[in-house]
Design an enzyme around this catalytic site. Structure first.
Site, short mmCIF file in Angstrom:
data_model
loop_
_atom_site.label_atom_id
_atom_site.label_comp_id
_atom_site.label_asym_id
_atom_site.label_seq_id
_atom_site.Cartn_x
_atom_site.Cartn_y
_atom_site.Cartn_z
N ASP A 63 0.71 -1.17 -0.14
CA ASP A 63 0.03 -0.07 -0.10
C ASP A 63 0.98 1.19 -0.16
O ASP A 63 2.10 1.32 0.47
CB ASP A 63 -0.82 0.08 1.35
CG ASP A 63 -1.95 -1.07 1.04
OD1 ASP A 63 -2.01 -1.73 0.18
OD2 ASP A 63 -2.50 -1.13 2.29
N ARG A 64 0.26 2.34 -0.57
CA ARG A 64 1.09 3.56 -0.66
C ARG A 64 1.75 4.13 0.75
O ARG A 64 2.82 4.64 0.85
CB ARG A 64 0.20 4.73 -1.21
CG ARG A 64 0.90 5.97 -1.11
CD ARG A 64 -0.10 7.24 -1.20
NE ARG A 64 -0.70 7.18 -2.63
CZ ARG A 64 -0.54 8.01 -3.56
NH1 ARG A 64 0.72 8.94 -3.45
NH2 ARG A 64 -0.97 8.08 -4.75
#
Length: 232
Positions: A63-64
């Site tokens: 995930d970012r």
């Protein structure tokens, strides 16, 4: 966010792994935002003076808002074999997280049925019979608690979207900084979740390769009482 080539943790003719910083995207889709796969491709193209497009296989993502070990494949054969390992759950993944509250159990296993709502980019715990629900499982170990926070070591047994974030929040201990799943704290563009290590079988040699990503520097200053004894 201006991206630069992060620390390279491993590189040979078949694989390349970097220490992904939180706040950046692992891979691109249709957007114009700079992503780590593009940065790595540019690095390979320049380093090896490759003409035309450079192949880089995406075998998993982070995930970012998450930091840690991010692995790429440099050949199509390696990509297929590594993707199969991730798909079959044979890759050993260890995450570190700081969660809100003091977790009482020294260790445990969490199991839940999750369903993703793509329209809002959120995953929720649902009843097992819910259409589209997928089972998620993880094992955790409490490493240390201090001042209402707990450092957990987590080993996911499945690879569901937002799995660790959702399951820990459902336990009543959201990850620090993860407002999407109930955290009351902010941690900039990140949450305090780190893909600490990865063990996979080399796609051509078949031998185990173990990679470890250094602890983000900000963790050491923000949570000094939890991590003061940890080496990089």
């Amino acid at each position: 966010m201006t991206l630069h080539l992060p620390e390279i943790l491993y590189q040979d003719n078949h694989c390349l792994a970097v220490a992904k910083p939180a706040g950046c995207l692992s891979t691109h889709f249709a957007g114009k935002e700079e992503t780590l796969d593009r940065i790595v491709k540019a690095y390979l193209k320049k380093k090896y003076r490759k003409p035309g497009n450079v192949f880089l296989g995406i075998v998993h993502r982070l995930d970012r808002v998450v930091s840690g070990v991010l692995l790429f494949a440099r050949t199509s054969k390696a990509a297929a074999r590594l993707a199969e390992q991730f798909r079959e759950g044979t890759v050993e993944k260890v995450y570190w997280a700081v969660v809100e509250g003091e977790v009482q159990e020294s260790s445990g296993v969490l199991e839940a049925w999750l369903k993703k709502d793509s329209s809002i980019g959120r995953v929720d715990v649902v009843r097992p019979e819910t259409p589209g629900a997928k089972k998620a499982s993880l094992q955790y170990q409490r490493r240390k608690s201090h001042a209402g926070l707990t450092w957990l070591e987590i080993r996911p047994r499945t690879g569901r979207t937002h799995q660790l974030r959702v399951q820990l929040a459902h336990l009543g201990h959201p990850i620090y900084g993860d407002a999407k799943y109930g955290s009351n704290h902010s941690f900039g563009k990140a949450i305090v979740l780190h893909a600490r290590s990865l063990v996979f079988l080399h796609p051509t040699r078949g031998e185990p390769v173990s990679l470890t990503a250094p602890l983000p520097a900000l963790w050491r200053t923000k949570f000094e009482a939890l991590f003061r004894e940890i080496q990089p």
